[in-house]
Design a protein around this motif. Structure first.
Motif, short mmCIF file in Angstrom:
data_model
loop_
_atom_site.label_atom_id
_atom_site.label_comp_id
_atom_site.label_asym_id
_atom_site.label_seq_id
_atom_site.Cartn_x
_atom_site.Cartn_y
_atom_site.Cartn_z
N GLY A 197 0.90 -1.32 -0.12
CA GLY A 197 0.06 0.01 0.07
C GLY A 197 0.88 1.18 0.02
N PHE A 198 2.04 1.26 -0.29
CA PHE A 198 2.89 2.42 -0.61
C PHE A 198 2.97 3.13 -1.80
N VAL A 199 2.77 2.27 -3.11
CA VAL A 199 2.83 2.65 -4.25
C VAL A 199 1.74 2.29 -5.12
N ASN A 200 1.33 2.99 -6.05
CA ASN A 200 0.33 2.76 -6.85
C ASN A 200 0.75 3.11 -8.48
N HIS A 201 0.20 2.66 -9.38
CA HIS A 201 0.78 2.97 -10.92
C HIS A 201 -0.41 3.26 -11.64
N LYS A 202 0.05 3.96 -12.86
CA LYS A 202 -0.81 4.02 -13.82
C LYS A 202 -0.14 3.42 -14.95
N ALA A 203 -1.37 2.78 -16.03
CA ALA A 203 -0.61 2.01 -16.97
C ALA A 203 -0.73 2.91 -18.28
N ILE A 204 0.22 2.92 -19.13
CA ILE A 204 0.12 3.84 -20.44
C ILE A 204 0.64 2.63 -21.33
N GLY A 205 -0.39 1.89 -21.92
CA GLY A 205 0.18 1.06 -22.77
C GLY A 205 0.61 -0.26 -22.02
N ASN A 206 1.96 -0.84 -22.49
CA ASN A 206 2.62 -1.76 -21.45
C ASN A 206 3.40 -1.17 -20.42
N THR A 207 3.49 0.41 -20.34
CA THR A 207 4.35 0.69 -19.41
C THR A 207 3.62 1.21 -18.03
N HIS A 208 4.39 0.69 -17.11
CA HIS A 208 3.60 1.26 -15.75
C HIS A 208 4.55 2.43 -15.07
N ILE A 209 3.72 3.47 -14.84
CA ILE A 209 4.37 4.76 -14.28
C ILE A 209 4.02 4.45 -12.57
N TYR A 210 5.15 4.41 -11.94
CA TYR A 210 4.68 4.18 -10.56
C TYR A 210 4.87 5.65 -9.51
N PHE A 211 4.17 5.69 -8.54
CA PHE A 211 4.06 7.04 -7.86
C PHE A 211 3.52 6.35 -6.32
N PRO A 212 4.26 7.04 -5.24
CA PRO A 212 4.14 6.89 -3.93
C PRO A 212 2.47 7.24 -3.62
N ILE A 213 1.87 6.50 -2.80
CA ILE A 213 0.62 6.75 -2.39
C ILE A 213 0.52 7.16 -0.78
N VAL A 214 1.89 6.85 -0.20
CA VAL A 214 2.02 7.05 1.30
C VAL A 214 3.02 8.49 1.22
#
Length: 122
Positions: free
Chosen positions: A52-69
């Motif tokens: 539960g520290f990180v989430n991602h957004k998918a753009i095609g096959n690529t995942h961009i990760y970002f902190p949610i804590v």
């Protein structure tokens, strides 16, 4: 409820907090030599997602990760853990340790006192 991070997880979180969001390859670029394998970093990031520290957004096959804590929330959690485990929840014990063990000088101690007085007023 926050969970304690491993050293590897913490290293990646520090990078994500600094960058805001990143691809796995961006995280690896920020890491010290010898750089870990792509799959290793990717796995740790997925573990962070599970915790539960990180989430991602998918753009095609690529995942961009970002902190949610927030970094401040984890700092608070980590400090509370240290305070409970090592200083019996006593800030006096903590400051005493810093003064004695870390050879804190009087200017640094004065800054802590000023900060404490400022916080008392708010």
């Amino acid at each position: 409820m926050l969970k304690e991070l491993t050293k590897a997880e913490e290293q990646i979180m520090l990078i994500l907090w600094e960058m805001g969001e990143a691809l796995v390859k961006d995280v690896i670029e920020k890491m010290d030599e010898p750089k870990p394998a792509y799959n290793t970093v990717s796995t740790v990031i997925r573990v962070l997602e599970g915790k539960g520290f990180v989430n991602h957004k998918a753009i095609g096959n690529t995942h961009i990760y970002f902190p949610i804590v927030a970094e401040a929330d984890y700092k608070r959690f980590a400090l509370n853990k240290v305070m409970n485990n090592y200083f019996e929840n006593s800030y006096e014990s903590l400051v005493s340790f810093l003064v004695k063990d870390k050879k804190m000088n009087t200017d640094e101690l004065d800054e802590i006192i000023k900060l404490a007085e400022k916080l008392k007023k708010t």
